[in-house]
Design a protein around this motif. Structure first.
Motif, PDB file in Angstrom:
ATOM      1  N   ASP B  20       0.860  -1.169  -0.059  1.00  0.00           N
ATOM      2  CA  ASP B  20      -0.305  -0.073  -0.190  1.00  0.00           C
ATOM      3  C   ASP B  20       0.917   1.108  -0.051  1.00  0.00           C
ATOM      4  O   ASP B  20       2.004   1.112   0.412  1.00  0.00           O
ATOM      5  CB  ASP B  20      -1.018  -0.118   1.142  1.00  0.00           C
ATOM      6  N   ASN B  21       0.278   2.409  -0.371  1.00  0.00           N
ATOM      7  CA  ASN B  21       1.464   3.769  -0.195  1.00  0.00           C
ATOM      8  C   ASN B  21       0.831   4.397   0.986  1.00  0.00           C
ATOM      9  O   ASN B  21       1.525   5.267   1.038  1.00  0.00           O
ATOM     10  CB  ASN B  21       0.969   4.368  -1.376  1.00  0.00           C
ATOM     11  N   GLY B  26       3.818   7.886  -4.561  1.00  0.00           N
ATOM     12  CA  GLY B  26       5.033   7.139  -5.192  1.00  0.00           C
ATOM     13  C   GLY B  26       5.800   6.174  -4.245  1.00  0.00           C
ATOM     14  O   GLY B  26       6.762   5.653  -4.478  1.00  0.00           O
ATOM     15  N   LEU B  27       4.938   5.868  -3.248  1.00  0.00           N
ATOM     16  CA  LEU B  27       5.456   4.676  -2.298  1.00  0.00           C
ATOM     17  C   LEU B  27       4.611   3.492  -2.430  1.00  0.00           C
ATOM     18  O   LEU B  27       3.421   3.575  -2.520  1.00  0.00           O
ATOM     19  CB  LEU B  27       5.529   5.120  -0.936  1.00  0.00           C
ATOM     20  N   SER B  28       5.477   2.356  -2.584  1.00  0.00           N
ATOM     21  CA  SER B  28       4.675   1.038  -2.215  1.00  0.00           C
ATOM     22  C   SER B  28       5.481   0.581  -0.978  1.00  0.00           C
ATOM     23  O   SER B  28       6.401   0.311  -1.141  1.00  0.00           O
ATOM     24  CB  SER B  28       4.931   0.190  -3.366  1.00  0.00           C
ATOM     25  N   HIS B  29       4.698   0.418   0.061  1.00  0.00           N
ATOM     26  CA  HIS B  29       5.360  -0.506   1.121  1.00  0.00           C
ATOM     27  C   HIS B  29       4.684  -1.632   1.430  1.00  0.00           C
ATOM     28  O   HIS B  29       3.479  -1.842   1.423  1.00  0.00           O
ATOM     29  CB  HIS B  29       5.004   0.441   2.521  1.00  0.00           C
ATOM     30  N   GLN B  48      10.080  -1.671   0.173  1.00  0.00           N
ATOM     31  CA  GLN B  48       9.566  -0.551  -0.132  1.00  0.00           C
ATOM     32  C   GLN B  48      10.103  -0.228  -1.424  1.00  0.00           C
ATOM     33  O   GLN B  48      11.338  -0.333  -2.034  1.00  0.00           O
ATOM     34  CB  GLN B  48      10.208   0.612   1.067  1.00  0.00           C
ATOM     35  N   THR B  49       9.404   0.371  -2.419  1.00  0.00           N
ATOM     36  CA  THR B  49       9.604   0.832  -3.596  1.00  0.00           C
ATOM     37  C   THR B  49       9.042   2.266  -3.566  1.00  0.00           C
ATOM     38  O   THR B  49       8.191   2.597  -3.267  1.00  0.00           O
ATOM     39  CB  THR B  49       9.012  -0.155  -4.747  1.00  0.00           C
ATOM     40  N   PHE B  50      10.236   3.360  -4.081  1.00  0.00           N
ATOM     41  CA  PHE B  50      10.110   4.787  -4.348  1.00  0.00           C
ATOM     42  C   PHE B  50       9.944   4.761  -5.811  1.00  0.00           C
ATOM     43  O   PHE B  50      11.100   4.562  -6.590  1.00  0.00           O
ATOM     44  CB  PHE B  50      11.030   5.330  -3.590  1.00  0.00           C
ATOM     45  N   ALA B  51       9.018   5.707  -6.343  1.00  0.00           N
ATOM     46  CA  ALA B  51       8.662   6.213  -7.689  1.00  0.00           C
ATOM     47  C   ALA B  51       9.689   7.370  -7.922  1.00  0.00           C
ATOM     48  O   ALA B  51      10.246   7.858  -6.609  1.00  0.00           O
ATOM     49  CB  ALA B  51       7.391   6.642  -8.174  1.00  0.00           C
ATOM     50  N   PRO B  52      10.439   7.572  -8.970  1.00  0.00           N
ATOM     51  CA  PRO B  52      11.461   8.872  -9.007  1.00  0.00           C
ATOM     52  C   PRO B  52      10.825   9.835  -8.629  1.00  0.00           C
ATOM     53  O   PRO B  52       9.375  10.332  -8.709  1.00  0.00           O
ATOM     54  CB  PRO B  52      11.467   8.598 -10.649  1.00  0.00           C
TER      55      PRO B  52
END
Lengths: 165, 165
Positions: B20-21, B26-29, B48-52
Motif C-alpha cells: 500500500d502507499n 510514489g511509495l509502495s510499502h 519498499q519501492t519509491f517512484a522517481p
C-alpha cells in the motif's frame, strides 16, 4: 581489515564486501551488517549463497531469524521442538521471492535441492549468533553442541580478545 | 486479513503479500515480516519501492536500521545529531547492491533521485517502529513529532485495541 568496526562507512557496495566458505564447500557467506564485524547491536544481516546440494547443519538458535530468498530454490527442514529431540522434520519448499521465518529454538536446516545457486538474505536478532548443532534429527536437544563464536565471527572475536590481553 | 498473527505460515510468497502507499504518492510499502502484523518481536523487515522523485519524511528513530538496495538509485540525506537540530545534511548516493546503516537517532531522509524505481529491503530492530518527524532540517529535535503507531501499523494496532475493549 576484516574487523573494521570504527569508522564504518554509512553506504557500502555489497560487491566489495569479503565473502568466504568458512570451510564449508558450496557455501559463500558474507556478513552485510554484523555485530562483531560492524558494531551492530540488535540486528545482523548475511548474504549467503548455496551451491546445488549444499546445506546448513541441523541447528537451533534462540534469536529470531527471517530469510528472504533472492534467487534459486531449495528445501527448509523444520522440526517442532515439543519432544526432547527434534524428530522427523517437516519439509517446506522455498523459492525465489519467498520469505521464511524460523520459530525461536526450532531445529532446522536449509538445503539447496535445486539445480542453480540458492541465494538468501538472512536477518537475525541478538547478534552475534549462538548456534547449537545437532548430528541428526534424533539427537536430544540437551546434547546439541554450542558453536560460539560461529565460524564467521571467530576471527574478529579472537582479535578483539587479543586487544584486551 | 491484514493482521494474520496466529498461524503465520513458515514460508510465504512475497508476491502474495499486501502492499500500500499509505497515503504517500510514489511509495509502495510491504511489511515482509513484522511485529504488529506477524508477531515478530525483535526484527522487522519491509520491502519498499519509491517512484522517481518520491521520498521519506525527514525523521529519526532510536532503533537500528539497515537498508539493502535491490534496484534503482537515489540519495540518502543524513544529519549528525550533535546540535539541538539536525542542520544541513550530508548527501550519500545510494545504488543497486549497496547497503546502508543509519546511526541510531540520526535525522535522515531517503529520496529516489534516479529515473527508475528505487527498491529497498529495510531491516529495523525493536519493532514496531517509533518515528519522530521533522518539518525541515532546522527544526529542534525536541519539536519533532512522534508518529506512533506508524501508518502501516495503525490498522492492526487499532484492531488489537478493539479486541481488548
Amino acid at each position: 581489515a576484516p574487523c573494521p568496526i570504527n569508522g564504518l562507512p554509512i553506504v557500502r557496495n555489497i560487491s566489495d564486501l569479503p565473502q568466504d566458505n568458512y570451510g564449508r564447500p558450496g557455501l559463500s557467506h558474507m556478513t552485510v551488517a554484523g555485530s562483531v564485524l560492524h558494531g551492530m547491536k540488535e540486528v545482523e544481516i548475511w548474504l549467503q549463497t548455496f551451491a546445488p546440494g549444499s546445506e546448513t547443519p541441523i541447528h537451533r538458535h534462540s534469536c529470531e531469524e527471517v530469510f528472504v530468498v533472492l534467487k534459486g530454490s531449495g528445501t527448509l527442514y523444520l522440526a517442532e521442538t515439543h519432544g526432547n529431540f527434534p524428530g522427523k522434520p517437516i519439509e517446506f519448499p522455498i523459492f525465489a521471492n519467498s520469505t521464511i521465518h524460523i520459530p525461536i529454538n526450532d531445529a532446522h536446516q536449509v538445503k539447496n535441492t535445486g539445480h542453480e545457486d540458492l541465494q538468501v538474505l538472512v536477518i537475525i536478532s541478538r547478534p552475534p549468533i549462538k548456534i547449537f548443532i545437532y548430528e541428526d534429527w534424533f539427537m536430544p536437544h540437551t546434547a546439541a553442541r554450542l558453536k560460539f563464536p560461529y565460524y564467521w565471527d571467530e576471527q574478529c572475536i579472537q582479535e578483539s580478545q587479543k586487544d584486551e590481553l
